[in-house]
Design an enzyme around this catalytic site. Structure first.
Site, short mmCIF file in Angstrom:
data_model
loop_
_atom_site.label_atom_id
_atom_site.label_comp_id
_atom_site.label_asym_id
_atom_site.label_seq_id
_atom_site.Cartn_x
_atom_site.Cartn_y
_atom_site.Cartn_z
N ASP A 6 -2.07 8.46 -0.33
CA ASP A 6 -1.70 7.08 0.00
C ASP A 6 -1.91 6.16 -1.21
O ASP A 6 -1.61 4.97 -1.16
CB ASP A 6 -2.46 6.59 1.24
CG ASP A 6 -3.96 6.65 1.09
OD1 ASP A 6 -4.45 7.10 0.04
OD2 ASP A 6 -4.66 6.25 2.04
N SER A 7 -2.37 6.75 -2.34
CA SER A 7 -2.38 6.02 -3.61
C SER A 7 -0.94 5.69 -4.03
O SER A 7 -0.73 4.90 -4.95
CB SER A 7 -3.07 6.83 -4.70
OG SER A 7 -2.58 8.16 -4.73
N ASP A 60 -1.61 12.48 3.00
CA ASP A 60 -2.59 11.53 3.56
C ASP A 60 -2.07 10.89 4.83
O ASP A 60 -0.93 10.40 4.86
CB ASP A 60 -2.85 10.40 2.55
CG ASP A 60 -4.07 10.64 1.69
OD1 ASP A 60 -5.00 11.33 2.14
OD2 ASP A 60 -4.09 10.12 0.56
N LYS A 72 -4.51 15.02 5.27
CA LYS A 72 -5.86 14.60 4.85
C LYS A 72 -6.18 13.28 5.53
O LYS A 72 -5.29 12.44 5.68
CB LYS A 72 -5.92 14.45 3.32
CG LYS A 72 -7.24 13.84 2.81
CD LYS A 72 -7.42 14.03 1.31
CE LYS A 72 -6.86 12.95 0.44
NZ LYS A 72 -7.32 11.57 0.71
N GLU A 92 -15.17 11.85 -3.33
CA GLU A 92 -14.74 10.86 -4.32
C GLU A 92 -15.89 9.98 -4.77
O GLU A 92 -16.60 9.38 -3.96
CB GLU A 92 -13.61 10.00 -3.73
CG GLU A 92 -13.11 8.94 -4.72
CD GLU A 92 -11.75 8.34 -4.37
OE1 GLU A 92 -11.08 8.81 -3.43
OE2 GLU A 92 -11.37 7.39 -5.08
N GLU A 129 -9.60 10.20 5.99
CA GLU A 129 -10.87 9.73 5.43
C GLU A 129 -11.90 9.50 6.53
O GLU A 129 -11.60 8.83 7.53
CB GLU A 129 -10.64 8.40 4.67
CG GLU A 129 -9.70 8.54 3.50
CD GLU A 129 -9.48 7.23 2.74
OE1 GLU A 129 -10.10 6.20 3.09
OE2 GLU A 129 -8.67 7.24 1.80
O1 KIV Z 1 -4.57 8.92 -2.27
C1 KIV Z 1 -5.08 9.58 -3.18
O2 KIV Z 1 -4.55 9.64 -4.30
C2 KIV Z 1 -6.33 10.27 -2.94
C3 KIV Z 1 -6.97 10.97 -4.09
C4 KIV Z 1 -7.64 9.99 -4.97
C5 KIV Z 1 -7.92 12.01 -3.66
O3 KIV Z 1 -6.81 10.27 -1.85
#
Ligand code: KIV
Length: 271
Positions: free
Chosen positions: A51-52, A90, A120, A189, A122
């Site tokens: 989600d980055s 994510d 994934k 992280e 959180e």
């Molecule tokens: O969204 C992302 O890029 C991440 C990584 C930093 C692990 O969750």
């Protein structure tokens, strides 16, 4: 047999085997077809449609604004490119925190509409029920503890997490829980290296660190940071392998100059 079929895909089991053998896991973020193809051909083990994308693709300050539909669009593009890597997507902010039904529905949409291999999310104990239901549906889950960017407004800052004993103890307990529930891997992280080491040694699942030191089972970076496309993000944990911002800028400046000087296109470049 086609070349495509002869490539051995990375699976969640491969990662477990790698941990058992002490072979480090390489993971990078990917958001689009062209770059995912390069990373896959380079031999990356895991591609995370992170989600980055909210930051590096859309220019938002945080990961919070990206939607489930947008994550699915990015994931579809990555899936079309990749022949070997395991693709993890994510679950974005707001698509799973409400209740397990919402979480399961979001996970199923990602798997059905993108063709990715895992999701994934959180958090630990707070989202235990959602993780359980997603796993029961047959969807592999990667956890993410420590600095969890979707909670940035709760933390108030991007500093190292779990330096204090209370937060470290909760992180250890959450890691154990995710492991026992059957998550296939865990991102750690921005936590102290000694804590990441202790967690990695105490769990069965492979740990993937970002700013978590060397004693984890693998490493992940945001690809735009590694390639030097982002310029103003310089945490201590980041190693840049290219300076693509300046290299691209210079190439574009040369192109502009060639166009202005009537040097491009030349005779060979014309019909
Ligand atoms: O969204 C992302 O890029 C991440 C990584 C930093 C692990 O969750």
């Amino acid at each position: 047999m086609s070349v495509h079929n002869s490539i051995k895909r990375v699976t969640t089991h491969t990662l477990q085997e790698m941990k058992s053998k002490g072979e480090k896991i390489s993971m990078l973020t990917a958001y689009d077809f062209s770059m995912a193809r390069i990373y896959d051909e380079a031999g990356i083990d895991v591609l995370l449609v992170g989600d980055s994308a909210s930051n590096v693709m859309a220019g938002h300050e945080t990961t919070l604004p990206i939607t489930l539909d947008q994550m699915i669009y990015h994931a579809q593009s990555v899936v079309r490119a990749v022949k070997r890597a395991l693709i993890v997507v994510d679950l974005p902010f707001g698509s799973y925190q409400g209740n397990w039904r919402e979480a399961l529905k979001s996970a199923i949409r990602i798997m059905k509409e993108s063709g990715a291999h895992a999701i994934k999310l959180e958090g630990g104990e707070e989202i235990q029920e959602s993780i359980k239901r997603i796993l029961s549906a047959g969807v592999p889950v990667m956890g993410h503890l420590g600095l969890t960017p979707q909670s940035i407004y709760k933390f108030g800052t991007y500093v190292v997490r779990a330096k204090e004993e209370e937060e470290a103890a909760k992180l250890k307990a959450d890691a154990k829980l995710l492991d026992e529930m059957g998550c296939f891997a865990l991102v750690l992280e921005k936590i102290p290296a000694h804590l990441a080491k202790a967690v990695s040694e105490s769990v069965h699942l492979p740990t993937i660190g970002i700013g978590a030191g060397p004693d984890v089972d693998g490493q992940v970076l945001v690809s735009h940071d590694l390639l030097g496309i982002t310029k103003d993000f310089n945490p201590r944990f980041l190693r840049r392998y290219l300076d693509l911002f300046d290299m691209t800028k210079e190439a574009v400046q040369r192109y502009i100059s060639d166009v202005k000087n009537r040097d491009f296109p030349n005779e060979n470049e014309s019909y």
